[in-house]
Design an enzyme around this catalytic site. Structure first.
Site, mmCIF file in Angstrom:
data_model
loop_
_atom_site.group_PDB
_atom_site.id
_atom_site.type_symbol
_atom_site.label_atom_id
_atom_site.label_comp_id
_atom_site.label_asym_id
_atom_site.label_seq_id
_atom_site.Cartn_x
_atom_site.Cartn_y
_atom_site.Cartn_z
ATOM 1 C CD GLU A 80 12.399 -16.625 18.535
ATOM 2 O OE1 GLU A 80 12.291 -16.004 17.031
ATOM 3 O OE2 GLU A 80 10.718 -16.819 19.054
ATOM 4 C CE LYS A 106 8.400 -13.893 19.629
ATOM 5 N NZ LYS A 106 9.403 -14.591 18.414
ATOM 6 C CE LYS A 143 14.336 -22.502 12.172
ATOM 7 N NZ LYS A 143 14.480 -21.050 11.513
ATOM 8 C CG HIS A 194 7.905 -22.557 13.745
ATOM 9 N ND1 HIS A 194 7.172 -22.815 12.317
ATOM 10 C CD2 HIS A 194 7.777 -20.863 13.890
ATOM 11 C CE1 HIS A 194 7.689 -21.612 11.769
ATOM 12 N NE2 HIS A 194 8.049 -20.498 12.734
ATOM 13 N NE ARG A 200 -2.723 -0.222 3.313
ATOM 14 C CZ ARG A 200 -3.192 -0.818 4.279
ATOM 15 N NH1 ARG A 200 -4.622 -1.162 4.004
ATOM 16 N NH2 ARG A 200 -2.926 -1.245 5.624
ATOM 17 C CG HIS A 235 10.843 -20.072 8.681
ATOM 18 N ND1 HIS A 235 9.809 -20.079 9.823
ATOM 19 C CD2 HIS A 235 11.774 -19.841 9.650
ATOM 20 C CE1 HIS A 235 9.798 -19.172 10.698
ATOM 21 N NE2 HIS A 235 11.404 -19.863 10.387
ATOM 22 C CG ASP A 249 -6.790 -1.472 -0.300
ATOM 23 O OD1 ASP A 249 -7.240 -2.545 -0.236
ATOM 24 O OD2 ASP A 249 -7.324 -0.363 -0.057
HETATM 25 C C1 BG6 Z 1 8.366 -17.091 12.749
HETATM 26 C C2 BG6 Z 1 7.674 -16.368 14.417
HETATM 27 O O1 BG6 Z 1 7.600 -17.819 12.104
HETATM 28 O O2 BG6 Z 1 9.466 -17.488 13.401
HETATM 29 C C3 BG6 Z 1 8.436 -15.639 14.845
HETATM 30 O O3 BG6 Z 1 6.663 -15.872 14.448
HETATM 31 C C4 BG6 Z 1 9.751 -16.065 15.317
HETATM 32 O O4 BG6 Z 1 8.118 -14.954 15.955
HETATM 33 C C5 BG6 Z 1 10.859 -16.586 14.039
HETATM 34 O O5 BG6 Z 1 10.841 -15.671 15.356
HETATM 35 C C6 BG6 Z 1 11.962 -17.936 14.231
HETATM 36 O O6 BG6 Z 1 11.737 -18.108 13.540
HETATM 37 P P1 BG6 Z 1 13.553 -18.832 13.778
HETATM 38 O O7 BG6 Z 1 13.667 -18.766 11.805
HETATM 39 O O8 BG6 Z 1 14.884 -17.360 13.483
HETATM 40 O O9 BG6 Z 1 13.996 -19.376 14.593
#
Ligand code: BG6
Length: 493
Positions: A220, A344, A186, A244, A49, A182, A91
């Site tokens: 994290e 976190k 890894k 994850h 946007r 994702h 948009d």
């Molecule tokens: C994301 C989450 O999918 O994965 C984030 O939304 C998190 O909150 C992140 O920080 C962690 O990914 P990685 O690859 O840094 O372990």
């Protein structure tokens, strides 16, 4: 020419100016460029946007890439990368914007191609609008191959995930839908399958006869950064555990697939999720634990508590830490607890799968200093270091009978080798059209079924949440999940 050069494609990023795009997608696409993995004909269209033209968009990308890829950034390389982009200001809810997108797709920067990827780096609330607007302008039809990529979490509970799925299916078929997690890109996660099924040594021990329990930790040290808007509505259970960590669980626990094909693999993962014992309401506190960070310090720097982060609602009880105990009721795993934990602002960023073995059946070394022999562990490190280590016992050289624990430690990427980013691997899979490392809808459904009892209970319990100081390893009360006193969290590799 690499194999990848056989897949020319136009790649549209919806939400191109957002956090995910700036921190993960663009850097990963840039890595592919740097590695010579992008087909010559690769056109990128950034759709968002904000007011940019091609030139100011390139300047913005340059700033992000200098920040996130300082070691790889080269002006020459960047010019090549940026020349593939055009920017469409639009948009997501207006069909006219999609007509402009269609027009732009007709003026490709590097060459015409029929494969188009639509990457939805946007809020799931907007997925439906994008799918239907793409359909309105005829972009959902697989002329060549049109794919739509959606991020996790897929929905916010079982019902909303099903609704979302129906919406996508109104315009796209399953072969076109790539649900990304994702973690599946890894290295160590991909290696789990090789480790388990290419080593005769491992597989016979991988069951309830030998394994005491399994821990899956994704810790994290970062906080929520600029994502309060998303995170405060989502929390650690939906953001990390439902996807994850649950994916890691399936790969650790699944049976060998009939073949290394997308559906054979995903069938086995679904079987694991279906076998997870449903958590009963009355036993919830023995199975799930949540907490939120308060002010503390990470790496010597003071940091604010979650409720004081910009954008977090006053008095929010969103969890930034979650731990769960899951039991898998099948022949292989009956009675072996799987402890999952993520948070976190923990002491350090450490992600690992730790397998603790049982004690030897006979205490042969009773009445010797070996009496307290510790159990064996296998630890698979995900990050920061990709590694496999094994803790076993050996006699200490010298007089008398003494032992020590030996760490057999294999970092399996040479230090000189650049780590491959998870997104890099998965973006290449998307361009190639390979769905193996993407989530099938029944996986999403079953993962929601596992966590739904927790979600439901927490929606009602709104008065209290445990806290932990930022920079700690989380609250000690999380230990209530352990079945036995001798069990404890492994924080380090
Ligand atoms: C994301 C989450 O999918 O994965 C984030 O939304 C998190 O909150 C992140 O920080 C962690 O990914 P990685 O690859 O840094 O372990």
């Amino acid at each position: 020419m690499t194999d990848d050069a056989l897949y020319p494609c136009s790649f549209v990023i919806f939400g191109a100016t957002g956090h995910l795009s700036a921190t993960k997608l663009l850097p990963a696409l840039f890595d592919l460029e740097a590695g010579g993995r992008l087909p010559d004909v690769t056109n990128f269209i950034a759709f968002a946007r904000r007011q940019y033209d091609d030139e100011s968009w390139a300047a913005q990308m340059e700033q992000w890439l200098r920040q996130h890829r300082p070691e790889r950034f080269q002006p020459e390389l960047f010019r090549k990368f940026a020349a593939r982009f055009s920017y469409v200001r639009g948009d997501l809810h207006e069909v006219e914007s999609f007509h402009r997108l269609l027009e732009e797709l007709g003026k490709p920067k590097t060459g015409v191609c029929s494969n188009i990827v639509f990457y939805l780096a946007i809020s799931p609330a907007d997925f439906g609008a994008v799918a239907s607007n793409l359909a309105q302008v005829g972009l959902n039809r697989p002329r060549g191959l049109h794919r739509i990529v959606v991020e996790k979490p897929f929905g916010e509970d079982l019902e909303s995930a099903q609704t979302l799925n129906r919406l996508l299916h109104e315009h796209f078929d399953e072969k076109q839908i790539f649900r990304i997690d994702h973690y599946l890109g890894k290295e160590t996660v991909q290696n789990l399958i090789v480790f388990r099924f290419a080593n005769l040594l491992v597989e016979p021990l991988w069951n309830r006869n030998y394994i005491d329990h399994v821990q899956i930790t994704v810790a994290e040290s970062a906080g929520i950064e600029t994502r309060a808007g998303y995170y405060d509505r989502t929390g650690a259970l939906r953001d990390m555990l439902q996807n994850h960590l649950m994916q890691l669980l399936t790969l650790v626990a699944m049976e060998p697939p009939a073949a290394l094909e997308p559906d054979a693999l995903r069938d086995e993962k679904v079987k694991v999720l279906r076998s997870v014992r449903p958590i009963q309401r009355r036993a919830l506190h023995a199975h799930a634990f949540r907490a939120q960070y308060v002010a503390g310090s990470t790496a010597g720097t003071p940091v604010v508590g979650y409720r004081d982060e910009t954008g977090v609602e006053e008095g929010s009880i969103t969890e930034t830490y979650v731990a769960a105990k899951l039991l898998i009721d099948n022949w292989r795993w009956r009675g072996v607890p799987f402890y999952l934990r993520t948070g976190k602002r923990l002491q350090s960023s450490q992600s690992l799968v730790a397998i603790r073995f049982k004690h030897t059946p006979q205490q042969l070394f009773r009445e010797t200093p070996l009496e307290d022999t510790a159990p064996n562990w296998i630890i698979l490190g995900l990050q920061p270091r990709e590694s496999m280590s094994m803790e076993i016992h050996a006699r200490q050289p010298g007089l008398g009978l003494h032992t020590r624990t030996i760490h057999m430690d294999a970092g399996y990427r040479g230090d000189s080798k650049r780590p491959i980013e998870a997104y890099e691997a998965l973006l290449l899979d998307i361009i190639r059209g390979d769905q193996t490392n993407f989530i099938r809808f029944d996986e999403v459904e079953w993962a929601w079924r596992v966590v739904e009892p927790i979600l439901r209970a927490w929606t009602h319990e709104r008065e209290h949440i445990h806290t932990y100081a930022a920079g700690s390893w989380g609250p000690p009360q999380a230990n209530r999940l352990f079945e036995w006193d001798y069990q404890d969290w492994r924080n380090q590799l």
